[in-house]
Design a protein around this motif. Structure first.
Motif, PDB file in Angstrom:
ATOM      1  N   LEU A  12       0.823  -1.203   0.000  1.00 27.22           N
ATOM      2  CA  LEU A  12       0.000   0.000   0.000  1.00 27.22           C
ATOM      3  C   LEU A  12       0.860   1.257   0.000  1.00 27.22           C
ATOM      4  O   LEU A  12       0.577   2.227  -0.709  1.00 27.22           O
ATOM      5  N   SER A  13       1.928   1.244   0.783  1.00 20.62           N
ATOM      6  CA  SER A  13       2.829   2.380   0.863  1.00 20.62           C
ATOM      7  C   SER A  13       3.459   2.695  -0.488  1.00 20.62           C
ATOM      8  O   SER A  13       3.622   3.856  -0.858  1.00 20.62           O
ATOM      9  N   VAL A  17      -0.408   5.108  -0.315  1.00 19.39           N
ATOM     10  CA  VAL A  17      -1.336   5.058   0.817  1.00 19.39           C
ATOM     11  C   VAL A  17      -0.530   5.253   2.104  1.00 19.39           C
ATOM     12  O   VAL A  17       0.496   4.604   2.296  1.00 19.39           O
ATOM     13  N   ARG A  18      -0.996   6.152   2.958  1.00 19.06           N
ATOM     14  CA  ARG A  18      -0.301   6.395   4.221  1.00 19.06           C
ATOM     15  C   ARG A  18      -0.543   5.241   5.182  1.00 19.06           C
ATOM     16  O   ARG A  18      -1.688   4.862   5.430  1.00 19.06           O
TER      17      ARG A  18
END
Length: 127
Positions: A12-13, A17-18
């Motif tokens: 995700l990163s 995405v945080r």
């Protein structure tokens, strides 16, 4: 495909995405070093393919690096039993150590392939 939490957060990163800062570890010494780098207050999480890890003792919020070491020692090698592992449980071999954050609310999201319907299924839940 089954991903551990640390793998999913890494993926995700990479797509912007945080996610909380954290690292996967396989020793209590590494857990201590990561906790020190993250400022001490961290969450130590067992990385197994099962939900309910917290209720089974596989998630611990700790105040400092020394407590992270103790939590890692307790978890690594333990047999974690949750409703999803069955009564035999599964052995914890890897942990995620990530920064402790103040959480306003928890939301859970899962995506899977329904083989019978031949389509994606999205499941969301507010805790």
């Amino acid at each position: 495909m089954k991903l551990h939490e640390y793998q999913a957060k890494q993926l995700l990163s990479e797509f912007g995405v945080r996610v909380p800062k954290g690292e996967s570890v396989v020793s209590s010494e590494s857990a201590q070093l990561v906790a020190e780098r993250l400022g001490g207050r961290v969450v130590v999480k067992a990385q197994v393919h099962a939900g309910g890890r917290g209720k089974g003792g596989g998630v611990k919020v700790v105040a400092n690096a020394e407590e992270a070491t103790g939590a890692a020692e307790d978890m690594l090698g333990m047999t974690l039993v949750t409703p999803q592992t069955g009564p035999d449980g599964t052995t914890v071999r890897r942990l995620l150590v990530e920064e402790g954050l103040d959480i306003d609310r928890e939301l859970y999201l899962g995506c899977l392939i329904d083989r019978e319907l031949k389509r994606e299924t999205l499941i969301a839940s507010a805790a």
